[in-house]
Design a protein around this motif. Structure first.
Motif, short mmCIF file in Angstrom:
data_model
loop_
_atom_site.label_atom_id
_atom_site.label_comp_id
_atom_site.label_asym_id
_atom_site.label_seq_id
_atom_site.Cartn_x
_atom_site.Cartn_y
_atom_site.Cartn_z
N GLN A 1 0.82 -1.22 0.00
CA GLN A 1 0.00 0.00 0.00
C GLN A 1 0.85 1.26 0.00
OE1 GLN A 1 -2.21 -2.10 3.25
NE2 GLN A 1 -3.69 -0.53 2.74
N GLY B 1 3.32 3.42 -2.28
CA GLY B 1 3.74 3.55 -3.67
C GLY B 1 5.17 4.06 -3.78
N GLN C 1 9.11 4.43 -3.53
CA GLN C 1 9.96 4.12 -2.37
C GLN C 1 10.54 2.71 -2.41
OE1 GLN C 1 10.75 6.54 -1.06
NE2 GLN C 1 9.10 8.00 -0.79
N PRO D 1 8.80 15.85 4.47
CA PRO D 1 7.49 15.53 5.04
C PRO D 1 6.57 14.86 4.01
CG PRO D 1 8.03 17.85 5.41
CD PRO D 1 9.09 17.29 4.53
N GLY D 2 5.74 13.96 4.50
CA GLY D 2 4.69 13.37 3.66
C GLY D 2 5.16 12.35 2.65
N THR D 3 6.36 11.80 2.85
CA THR D 3 6.86 10.85 1.85
C THR D 3 6.58 9.39 2.24
OG1 THR D 3 8.99 11.20 2.91
CG2 THR D 3 8.67 12.22 0.76
N LYS E 1 7.07 7.99 5.66
CA LYS E 1 7.92 7.41 6.71
C LYS E 1 7.05 6.69 7.76
CE LYS E 1 9.97 11.42 7.40
NZ LYS E 1 9.35 12.19 6.29
N LEU F 1 4.08 5.52 7.26
CA LEU F 1 3.49 4.34 6.62
C LEU F 1 4.49 3.18 6.64
CD1 LEU F 1 1.74 5.71 3.38
CD2 LEU F 1 0.72 5.13 5.57
N ASP G 1 8.36 9.66 15.72
CA ASP G 1 8.32 10.64 14.61
C ASP G 1 8.99 11.92 15.11
OD1 ASP G 1 7.75 11.57 12.16
OD2 ASP G 1 5.59 11.66 12.39
N ASN H 1 13.01 14.86 9.19
CA ASN H 1 13.35 15.52 7.93
C ASN H 1 14.49 16.52 8.14
OD1 ASN H 1 11.54 17.50 9.03
ND2 ASN H 1 9.90 16.33 8.07
N ILE I 1 1.52 5.90 -6.69
CA ILE I 1 0.83 6.45 -5.51
C ILE I 1 -0.56 6.96 -5.92
CG2 ILE I 1 0.91 8.23 -3.70
CD1 ILE I 1 3.98 7.97 -3.80
N LEU J 1 -2.81 4.10 -6.22
CA LEU J 1 -3.20 3.59 -4.90
C LEU J 1 -4.33 4.43 -4.29
CD1 LEU J 1 0.27 2.82 -3.29
CD2 LEU J 1 -1.59 1.20 -3.64
N HIS J 2 -4.19 5.76 -4.44
CA HIS J 2 -5.19 6.62 -3.79
C HIS J 2 -6.46 6.80 -4.61
CE1 HIS J 2 -3.00 7.41 -0.20
NE2 HIS J 2 -1.90 7.60 -0.91
P1 ATP Z 1 6.02 13.57 8.18
O1 ATP Z 1 7.51 13.66 7.97
O2 ATP Z 1 5.34 14.87 7.93
O3 ATP Z 1 5.63 12.91 9.47
P2 ATP Z 1 5.69 11.10 6.71
O4 ATP Z 1 6.85 10.93 5.80
O5 ATP Z 1 5.68 10.30 7.96
O6 ATP Z 1 5.44 12.65 7.00
P3 ATP Z 1 3.22 9.79 6.18
O7 ATP Z 1 2.58 10.25 7.45
O8 ATP Z 1 3.69 8.39 6.14
O9 ATP Z 1 4.39 10.78 5.83
O10 ATP Z 1 2.26 10.06 4.95
C1 ATP Z 1 1.14 10.93 5.03
C2 ATP Z 1 0.08 10.46 4.08
O11 ATP Z 1 0.52 10.66 2.74
C3 ATP Z 1 -0.20 8.97 4.19
O12 ATP Z 1 -1.23 8.71 5.11
C4 ATP Z 1 -0.61 8.60 2.77
O13 ATP Z 1 -1.97 8.89 2.56
C5 ATP Z 1 0.20 9.54 1.92
N1 ATP Z 1 1.46 8.95 1.45
C6 ATP Z 1 2.70 9.42 1.71
N2 ATP Z 1 3.63 8.69 1.09
C7 ATP Z 1 2.98 7.71 0.43
C8 ATP Z 1 3.40 6.62 -0.38
N3 ATP Z 1 4.71 6.41 -0.66
N4 ATP Z 1 2.45 5.80 -0.89
C9 ATP Z 1 1.15 6.01 -0.64
N5 ATP Z 1 0.69 7.03 0.12
C10 ATP Z 1 1.58 7.87 0.65
#
Ligand code: ATP
Length: 491
Positions: free
Chosen positions: A63, A65, A67, A104-106, A108, A110, A167, A214, A246, A249-250
């Motif tokens: 789930q 995408g 990476q 952020p949001g990549t 991690k 997950l 985190d 980050n 990705i 997936l979404h």
């Molecule tokens: P932060 O550094 O801000 O904590 P993070 O790297 O931990 O961010 P996540 O919390 O894992 O990011 O991702 C946030 C949301 O973005 C996830 O819930 C998902 O919906 C979407 N997302 C991020 N990366 C992916 C991915 N590689 N594949 C699918 N969905 C993703």
């Protein structure tokens, strides 16, 4: 707040003691202490919520995408959890920590959650910011409790492994001695190091700490010392293929029209994180619903890209004169972009969004990770296209170019800092301000001159495109290119 009460209490007592020697001050003193204890009590009660087990379903690596490299590295590290006998047989010391590093949001978080599902581990997650208190010792106590919580959770779930996800570890484990209330920060970090050093002795339970940041440069070096976070896994922004995955997936749980050009969307979303792409899919569904459609169509996805990049469409209505200026400005950007890189414009619009009154969206032909000086100079030229176009068609410029100029200066600074300017390789920090300023001026001035030469031959075309944009509010790259080629044929 607590400090305020303490200060007020102490001041009140001194005054009361000074004026009367009765038991009243002592009673007040006791009351203040009780109050303070109560506040600490509230904290301690909240404390038990540190290390929440995230709600929601278990997630798998499928789930996530893109990476691929990060997944592969993490899976290798997870062998330590899934194949303990083999690791012991080979005499390899147990792995205690994995550090996930990336913007952020990549994904991690997950990845950490998927790791727990994959290894059948108990999962406890916490954010670095939850540890930091003004009072020395509170954070350290929280760290101890967190590890205890991992142990008790694994015991209650009858699991042999637990994953503790921290985190924003840079907040808890920044370089020691750098904070104003550094005693508290240092004690918290020291406690984390002590807890990690103590891991691995108990054969009944293996705790793996997965941390995410980050800002790796802000971490205390002691944390990355061998034996603590031995593995550092880079979790970068997704590449073209990753972005398409990705998106798929979404969009999976949403009704979509057949044959959506997901690869094209992926190409136009260079620099988007997984979180941006999730938001894009969500916004597209909202737009389709607003229009009363039962399926997401191509136009919803493209509009969602604009929304994620620029923000919500605004109801602002510039007057006709201003709208004409905006249309001329955007046409200038678009024409320079097409002249330098044919096929690069995806859309020209005068729909106000976020802080912009209009914009041109470009589609890079591929993902860029390094830039040549030509590429950077072209970026400056496109940024100046709006202002030059206003000057040529309307005879004057406006404040509408402010953000373009700021960006152009940043690109020019990048040229200087990368040793690509006439100054050669220099340290931008050591450069006298006047010299830096003059070099930036020269770089931008040269581009301004060539953009003026280019656009002064196309004034009628600028007007034609601006009229078209004004009439339709937005035009596609294809429409723009049709105008350009029929204009060239006519000339
Ligand atoms: P932060 O550094 O801000 O904590 P993070 O790297 O931990 O961010 P996540 O919390 O894992 O990011 O991702 C946030 C949301 O973005 C996830 O819930 C998902 O919906 C979407 N997302 C991020 N990366 C992916 C991915 N590689 N594949 C699918 N969905 C993703």
């Amino acid at each position: 707040m607590r400090e305020l009460f303490a200060g007020l209490g102490a001041a009140g007592l001194i005054i009361l003691l000074y004026y009367q020697s009765s038991l009243i001050p002592l009673a007040i003193l006791a009351a203040f202490f009780l109050l303070l204890l109560r506040f600490n009590g509230v904290k301690t009660a909240r404390f038990s919520s540190v290390g929440q087990v995230p709600q929601g379903k278990e997630i798998s690596f499928n789930q996530i995408g893109g990476q691929e490299v990060a997944k592969k590295e993490l899976l290798e590290a997870l062998d330590f959890v899934t194949k303990p006998h083999k690791i012991r047989h080979m005499g390899i010391r147990p792995l205690k920590g994995v550090m996930l590093v990336g913007p952020p949001g990549t994904g991690k978080t997950l990845l950490a959650r998927a790791a727990a599902g994959y290894t059948g581990s108990s999962f406890v997650s916490v954010a670095g910011s939850e540890f930091i208190e003004v009072y020395a010792g509170v954070g350290a106590q929280r760290v101890r409790q967190l590890f205890d919580k991992c142990r008790s959770k694994a015991a209650s779930e009858q699991r042999k492994n637990a994953i503790l996800f921290i985190d924003e570890i840079d907040i808890l484990a920044g370089k020691r001695g750098q904070h104003s209330s550094h005693l508290e920060y240092d004690q918290t970090l020291n406690q984390l190091l002590v807890e990690m050093d103590g891991l691995g002795g108990n054969d009944d339970l293996h705790i793996l700490v997965i941390a995410a940041t980050n800002r790796p440069e802000a971490l205390d070096p002691a944390l990355l010392r061998p034996g603590r976070f031995d593995r550092v896994v880079q979790v970068d922004l997704p590449d073209l293929e990753g972005r398409e995955q990705i998106l798929k997936l979404h969009l999976h749980n949403k009704p979509v029209k057949e044959g959506l050009p997901l690869q094209k969307i992926a190409r136009e979303t260079f620099g988007f994180s997984g979180a941006h792409l999730e938001s894009l899919a969500n916004e597209a569904a909202i737009l389709a619903m607003r229009e009363g459609r039962s399926e997401i169509e191509e136009k919803h996805l493209f509009e969602a890209v604009d929304k994620v990049i620029m923000g919500e469409r605004l109801e602002r209505k510039p007057d006709p004169e201003e709208l004409w200026r905006i249309a001329v400005h955007e046409s200038g950007h678009a024409l320079v972009s097409e002249a330098l890189k044919p096929g690069s414009v995806s859309k020209v619009t005068i729909t106000p969004r976020g802080k912009a009154l209009g914009y041109v969206r470009q589609q890079p032909e591929r993902d860029y990770y390094i830039y040549t000086v030509d590429h950077l100079e072209e970026q400056i030229a496109v940024l100046l296209g709006g202002a030059v176009s206003e000057k040529l068609v309307l005879g004057s410029r406006s404040t509408g170019s402010l953000s373009d100029f700021n960006q152009a200066v940043e690109v020019a600074k990048k040229i200087v800092a990368s040793g690509l300017s006439s100054l050669g390789v220099v340290s931008i920090k050591e450069l006298p301000k006047g010299l830096l300023h003059r070099t930036i001026q020269q770089l931008i001035g040269a581009q301004e001159q060539s953009v003026t030469n280019l656009l002064s031959k196309k004034i009628e075309l600028i007007k034609e495109i601006a009229h078209c944009v004004l009439e339709k509010e937005k035009i596609s790259g294809e429409t723009l290119r049709r105008h350009i080629s029929s204009y060239s044929r006519a000339c």
